[in-house]
Design an enzyme around this catalytic site. Structure first.
Site, mmCIF file in Angstrom:
data_model
loop_
_atom_site.group_PDB
_atom_site.id
_atom_site.type_symbol
_atom_site.label_atom_id
_atom_site.label_comp_id
_atom_site.label_asym_id
_atom_site.label_seq_id
_atom_site.Cartn_x
_atom_site.Cartn_y
_atom_site.Cartn_z
ATOM 1 N N GLY A 59 16.808 -94.912 45.975
ATOM 2 C CA GLY A 59 17.190 -95.427 45.070
ATOM 3 C C GLY A 59 18.669 -95.787 45.014
ATOM 4 N N SER B 284 18.430 -74.884 62.554
ATOM 5 C CA SER B 284 17.844 -73.868 61.529
ATOM 6 C C SER B 284 16.408 -73.301 61.782
ATOM 7 C CB SER B 284 17.650 -74.783 60.314
ATOM 8 O OG SER B 284 16.611 -75.727 60.387
ATOM 9 N N LYS C 196 13.161 -78.624 52.187
ATOM 10 C CA LYS C 196 12.244 -77.661 52.753
ATOM 11 C C LYS C 196 11.592 -76.657 51.976
ATOM 12 C CE LYS C 196 15.482 -77.047 56.591
ATOM 13 N NZ LYS C 196 16.743 -76.225 57.164
HETATM 14 P P1 ADP Z 1 17.764 -96.997 49.007
HETATM 15 O O1 ADP Z 1 18.787 -97.974 48.696
HETATM 16 O O2 ADP Z 1 17.961 -95.624 48.733
HETATM 17 O O3 ADP Z 1 17.034 -97.232 50.482
HETATM 18 P P2 ADP Z 1 16.296 -98.573 46.978
HETATM 19 O O4 ADP Z 1 17.505 -98.596 46.177
HETATM 20 O O5 ADP Z 1 16.099 -99.784 47.968
HETATM 21 O O6 ADP Z 1 16.445 -97.319 47.847
HETATM 22 O O7 ADP Z 1 14.911 -97.995 46.293
HETATM 23 C C1 ADP Z 1 13.731 -98.568 46.664
HETATM 24 C C2 ADP Z 1 12.921 -98.726 45.509
HETATM 25 O O8 ADP Z 1 12.603 -97.792 44.694
HETATM 26 C C3 ADP Z 1 13.662 -99.801 44.452
HETATM 27 O O9 ADP Z 1 12.767 -100.625 43.952
HETATM 28 C C4 ADP Z 1 14.239 -98.653 43.324
HETATM 29 O O10 ADP Z 1 14.080 -99.197 42.091
HETATM 30 C C5 ADP Z 1 13.044 -97.685 43.191
HETATM 31 N N1 ADP Z 1 13.506 -96.567 42.819
HETATM 32 C C6 ADP Z 1 14.149 -95.589 43.784
HETATM 33 N N2 ADP Z 1 14.521 -94.411 43.140
HETATM 34 C C7 ADP Z 1 13.956 -94.514 41.701
HETATM 35 C C8 ADP Z 1 14.337 -93.894 40.512
HETATM 36 N N3 ADP Z 1 14.847 -92.837 40.401
HETATM 37 N N4 ADP Z 1 14.052 -94.449 39.372
HETATM 38 C C9 ADP Z 1 13.321 -95.469 39.437
HETATM 39 N N5 ADP Z 1 13.190 -96.540 40.484
HETATM 40 C C10 ADP Z 1 13.563 -95.991 41.649
#
Ligand code: ADP
Length: 768
Positions: free
Chosen positions: A355, A673, A716
């Site tokens: 996210g 580790s 972990k």
């Molecule tokens: P990253 O940039 O870390 O690779 P993304 O932002 O592309 O990840 O996230 C992938 C998907 O997961 C997106 O659609 C995002 O909205 C969803 N997502 C990830 N974490 C959350 C969260 N904590 N709450 C709601 N949706 C999330």
């Protein structure tokens, strides 16, 4: 036969030719005077080298001509102009001793050097020459009419040859060749060759000329058409360049920017007016002016400073991610208090799909900022960041300026995605270019090669993302505030799926929210059995897959709604793909469970050790990195140093081999580790003490048996929990990280902090 002689420079007189030339050399003048005293015959012979002042016999061509001097005129400055007529060829034999002028001993040729050619052959030659000359005239239409007529009427071969030799534009060297061709056959050949060569050259020349002319004509035509078009446009009141320039001026007036920028644009516009609209330069200038006009020099959007609102939006978009949200709200609060605060540069570091990108977008929404994403993954050329110089064909501004341009304001939120995936090559250092972007001391005057005038980046709110801290260039890292985004637990994933992902996918696949439901148990199974990742990307994909199939189900079978349960899940996603390694059922000797942290989250790894008779060698097999090998050695050294305590016979290490094996898991693991795990397994095998099957451990080991801290505690412990482990040994120094671990994991899992290996053994060994 003796005769006064004159050396000619850069010219050859041929028989039958009447020519005049100026004589200025003392000796030559004397020779002319001398000949005038006698028969007015002079021997003219050409110098090989034009520059030679006092030519000797060997500096002259062998064959010259006997000429009759027709007229002598004295000019000023001791120059004498003489008019001569070439009479007959003669060979220079030598110069006589006569200091005043050149007195040549010459040999005349027998008049009858016609090789005894028959009349027929002569006629053939005559015709051949005439025909070739006709060809020559064909490519040289401006050849004199008189000569053409004479050639046509000529009946005497020798005369014809003289005529041609005298009237065609041959070089003097070529004429010399003709002069030297004493016999008729020879002369015919030389002349023919010269004529043919001349024809060829002229043909090529004509071809070139035609091409050039064509091009000139085309340009001319274009020019005229363009001029006409201009007039028509003017008549219609739509002159392009003019009106474009006017429009640019208009836009410039409205543009909010400082003086330097405006001056620069103004200069470019007036330049633009003066270059032809068809030239490529015009297009370049046009592009440049438009880019500059579009950049948000002094244009900014108003941020929403309502912290409560921001908090609501952040919570609305994302589950969890407390640290990131907190940091954002802090930033807002500080800025509200101080009015104008420097934007921090935040770097979100964590595994994929956690996210990072989407929280950045949400922050922009919360602050009412424009959002631009700049992908840096794979960027190698500095110019991609800093732009190409304008002189370059197809030059463009760099990605930063382009981002600013598409944002349209000077204070957007700019996401620098995958900052750890940039690399540098021979085209320059991308990291140092980016450093300039991020450095608050310099970035108010960021120089893009294309834009040329400094661009202010100081109000941009930068958020960077990266998968791992190690790959971020150190100086960049120093400028940023790192917030780690950890992988999600199963429970968190379930929450995210229920509260965000599922609804998103339902909508995306054209369903109504109440048309698809997934039971909690089914969701847990999707998370466990169908995905193995730190983030939620695959989970989101799987939910999308279900939504798609559900949509089809509803459409084809006229269903009202679809309920996915543990039982019918396979219908949608097929067979389960993953299963977690479970703890062993019995306590065993020489088998210990370690914990690893990989790019897709935590995992457990089982280490096996066997002892066999041998020579004291240590053997390592399976999936082992260099770091692991070294920590195995360190562990062994420690064990040997304390062998007395464990009643290990002295000779044991000379008489036995130790074999360590780490079975290969789905994801490669390396790192220090596993140190205490390997040491425990070795000691267990050596002392034949069983190890508890429900214990797992992680920690680096030193030669003295101390246990050093590790990373990724949350991942972990989560993996340990999933594998059904009851107790985990964790380095004492990691105690501070305990708050990172959610209750959900801690419940039912005993976490023991250890400082040295003996504490580990106390817990792990089965004591009889
Ligand atoms: P990253 O940039 O870390 O690779 P993304 O932002 O592309 O990840 O996230 C992938 C998907 O997961 C997106 O659609 C995002 O909205 C969803 N997502 C990830 N974490 C959350 C969260 N904590 N709450 C709601 N949706 C999330």
């Amino acid at each position: 036969m003796k005769m006064p002689a004159v050396a000619l420079r850069g010219m050859v007189i041929l028989p039958g030719m009447i020519a005049h030339f100026d004589v200025s050399r003392e000796k030559s003048i004397k020779a002319v005077e001398a000949c005038m005293m006698e028969e007015q015959k002079i021997f003219l012979v050409t110098q090989r080298d034009v520059e030679q002042e006092e030519p000797a016999a060997e500096d002259l061509y062998k064959i010259g001509i006997i000429a009759e001097v027709k007229q002598v005129i004295k000019l000023q400055n001791n120059i004498v102009r003489i008019l001569v007529e070439g009479k007959e060829r003669a060979e220079l034999s030598s110069f006589l001793d006569q200091p005043e002028y050149l007195l040549a001993e010459i040999i005349r040729f027998d008049e009858a050097v016609d090789d005894g050619l028959t009349g027929e052959i002569k006629t053939a030659m005559l015709r051949g020459l005439k025909e070739t000359f006709a060809k020559y005239v064909a490519v040289n239409p401006r050849m004199g009419k008189e000569l053409q007529r004479q050639v046509k009427e000529s009946a005497d071969l020798e005369k014809l040859m003289d005529q041609l030799a005298n009237n065609l534009p041959f070089q003097y060297e070529e004429k010399q060749k003709i002069l030297e061709a004493v016999s008729l056959t020879e002369r015919y050949e030389v002349l023919m060759a010269l004529l043919l060569k001349e024809i060829e050259i002229t043909a090529i020349k004509n071809e070139f000329q035609a091409k050039v002319k064509e091009r000139v004509d085309k340009n001319q035509k274009e020019y005229i058409l363009r001029e006409q078009m201009k007039i028509i446009r003017e008549e219609l009141g739509e002159d392009n360049t003019e009106s474009d320039a006017d429009q640019y001026m208009e836009a410039l007036k409205k543009l909010k920017a400082d003086k330097e920028v405006k001056e620069k644009i103004k200069k470019e516009i007036s330049r633009f007016k003066n270059i032809s609209s068809s030239s490529s330069e015009s297009a370049v200038t046009r592009g440049y002016i438009e880019t500059l006009l579009e950049l948000p020099w002094d244009k900014s959007s108003k941020d929403n400073r309502d912290i409560k609102n921001a908090e609501r939006i952040l919570n609305e978009d994302h589950y969890g991610l407390e640290k990131v949200k907190e940091r954002m709200l802090e930033f807002l609060a500080v800025r509200n208090l101080t009015k104008k605060g420097q934007s921090p540069i935040i770097c979100l570091v964590g595994p994929p799909g956690t996210g990072k990108t989407s929280i950045a977008r949400s922050v922009a929404r919360a602050l009412d900022k424009k959002y631009v994403r700049i992908s840096l993954g794979g960027v190698r050329d500095e110019a991609e960041i800093r732009g190409h110089r304008k002189t370059y064909v197809g030059a463009m501004p760099g990605r930063i300026v382009n981002g600013l341009r598409s944002a349209g304001v000077k204070n957007p939120l700019m996401l620098l995605d995958e900052i750890d995936k940039m690399s540098s090559d021979y085209k320059g250092d991308t990291a140092s270019a980016l450093l300039e972007v991020l450095d608050s001391e310099q970035n108010s005057k960021f120089r893009d090669h294309y834009v040329e005038v400094p661009v202010d980046l100081s109000e941009v709110f930068f958020i960077a993302t990266a998968n791992s801290l190690q790959d971020i260039p150190r100086p960049l890292l120093d400028r940023m505030e790192v917030i780690e985004v950890t992988s999600y637990t199963e429970n968190e994933k379930a929450h995210i799926a229920k509260e965000h992902l599922l609804a998103k996918q339902i909508e995306r696949n054209g369903l109504k929210q109440n048309q698809l439901s997934i039971s909690d148990k089914a969701l847990a199974k999707i998370i466990r059995g169908y995905t193995r990742e730190a983030g939620v990307r695959n989970l989101e994909r799987k939910l999308g897959e279900i939504a798609r199939k559900a949509a089809r189900d509803i459409y084809e079978n006229d269903k009202k709604k679809v309920k996915v349960t543990e039982q019918n899940l396979e219908k949608y996603l097929g067979k389960e793909k993953y299963s977690f390694d479970q703890k062993n059922d019995t306590d065993e000797i020489g088998i210990v469970r370690g914990l690893a942290w990989t790019s897709v989250g935590g995992d457990t790894l089982e280490i096996e050790v066997n002892i066999m008779p041998g020579k004291g060698e240590i053997q390592l097999t399976g999936q082992l990195g260099d770091v692991m090998k070294e920590s195995a050695q360190a562990g062994l050294s420690y064990i040997r140093s304390v062998s007395m305590e464990y009643q290990i016979p002295k000779k044991f290490f000379q008489e036995n081999d130790i074999h360590i094996h780490i079975p290969e898991g789905a994801v490669p693991k390396d790192g220090p580790s596993a140190g205490i795990t390997m040491a425990t397994a070795m000691l267990s095998a050596i002392t034949k003490t069983p190890v508890r099957a429900d214990v797992a451990m992680t920690g680096e080991i030193t030669l003295r048996g101390r246990v050093l801290p590790i990373g990724g505690l949350k991942e972990k412990t989560l993996a340990a929990k999933n594998a059904g482990i009851k107790t985990v040994c964790v380095p004492q120094k990691n105690e501070k990280d305990i708050e990172e671990i959610p209750e959900e994991i801690k419940k039912g899992l005993e976490i023991v902090f250890v400082e040295n290996l003996s504490q580990v053994l106390e817990i792990a060994f089965v004591h009889k």
